[in-house]
Design an enzyme around this catalytic site. Structure first.
Site, PDB file in Angstrom:
ATOM      1  N   TYR A 117      -3.944 -10.643 -19.957  1.00 32.89           N
ATOM      2  CA  TYR A 117      -4.201 -10.863 -21.381  1.00 32.89           C
ATOM      3  C   TYR A 117      -5.206  -9.798 -21.836  1.00 32.89           C
ATOM      4  CZ  TYR A 117      -3.258 -13.207 -25.640  1.00 32.89           C
ATOM      5  OH  TYR A 117      -2.800 -13.455 -26.908  1.00 32.89           O
ATOM      6  N   HIS A 159     -10.707  -4.262 -21.074  1.00 34.37           N
ATOM      7  CA  HIS A 159      -9.910  -3.865 -19.900  1.00 34.37           C
ATOM      8  C   HIS A 159      -9.390  -2.440 -20.059  1.00 34.37           C
ATOM      9  CE1 HIS A 159      -8.953  -8.378 -19.976  1.00 34.37           C
ATOM     10  NE2 HIS A 159      -9.592  -8.207 -18.829  1.00 34.37           N
TER      11      HIS A 159
END
Ligand code: PAF
Length: 285
Positions: free
Chosen positions: A32, A37
């Site tokens: 997700y 990230h």
């Protein structure tokens, strides 16, 4: 970008890359994906020959009452986002591939003591054992030379650094600064759970950390005063329920009486069922 689900296939890709003299950069995630990230992936892309991001919601690090089943998952979306960063491989194994005994079971664990006793370790028993175990497996599978983690999970970074050092792992740990939304909310896959009132209320976290930074910059060194100020600010927000606010040594996670040099102000606060963490690293001036 290759999407790989089998450990043996990933090991082959790693062997080929190493034979060509490439270094391996690893970005472990639970998917997700968000900008936090993607920042790790871009950084790894700039610095390493073969870049592997992993996407695995690790059952071992969730408590029985936690959100393992509900944790957001969207492989198609994650593939698109990961590919946009130019990484080489997205490793997305099934639970049984990582834990062949089934049901997320294993007989072997990696346990880091002391650093895991406070903060999230105290609120989430077994969490860091699950993290350290899966991260060790990922380091071994990917033969990672450098692994990238977000500083938002500051205790996780400290645990993994300690583990890598204590177990003589051949991996360098890089912690990348927290990525925030434009209004200050630290990026997290769990932000998705917040309704709009909770999302607004959660801004108190970055505001309170800024207040603490202002106090420290003005020369305040008394931990209890700084912590009390932060707790007070958060408590004024009716939707916020404090789990912990703590000023700790960033390596040992032990509480500090006074801030003499480096310090980590770490907090965990619930908004409804959603527990958010945030922190501020004080480098000492
Ligand atoms: O930070 C996370 O997303 C997880 O704890 C990690 C490091 C991927 C291990 O499952």
């Amino acid at each position: 970008m290759q999407v790989i689900q089998q450990i043996e296939q990933l090991k082959q890709v790693v062997r080929d890359a190493k034979r060509q003299g490439k270094t391996v950069g690893l970005v472990p995630t639970m998917g997700y994906l968000h900008e936090g990230h993607l920042t790790l992936m871009r950084r790894a892309r700039q610095e390493q020959g073969l870049v592997i991001a992993t996407l695995f919601v690790n059952p071992l690090q969730f408590g029985p009452q936690e959100d393992y089943a509900d944790y957001p998952r969207d492989l198609a979306r994650d593939c698109e986002l990961a590919e946009s960063t130019g990484i080489d491989v997205l490793f997305a194994p099934a639970v049984d591939e990582m834990y062949p005994a089934g049901n997320g079971k294993t007989l072997t664990f990696v346990d880091v003591e002391k650093i895991t006793a406070s903060l999230c370790g105290a609120s989430r028993p077994g969490h860091f054992r699950g993290v350290a175990t899966v991260v060790t497996k990922l380091f071994n599978i990917a033969e990672a030379d450098v692994a990238y983690f977000g500083q938002k999970d500051a205790q996780q970074v400290a645990v993994i650094r300690r583990m890598a050092e204590d177990l003589n792992m051949n991996v360098k740990i890089v912690a990348v600064p927290i990525v925030r939304e434009s209004d200050g909310l630290a990026m997290s896959s769990r932000n998705k759970y917040l309704d709009s009132a909770q999302r607004q209320a959660a801004l108190v976290l970055s505001r309170s950390l800024e207040r603490a930074a202002t106090l420290l910059a003005a020369g305040e060194r008394d931990s209890s005063l700084i912590v009390a100020t932060v707790r007070d600010l958060i408590s004024q927000e009716p939707l916020a329920e404090i789990d912990y606010v703590s000023l700790v040594d960033p390596l040992t996670m032990e509480a500090l009486d006074r801030v003499e040099s480096r310090a980590l102000l770490a907090l965990a606060v619930k908004f409804g069922k959603t527990r958010l963490i945030d922190n501020m690293l004080w480098e000492g001036k």
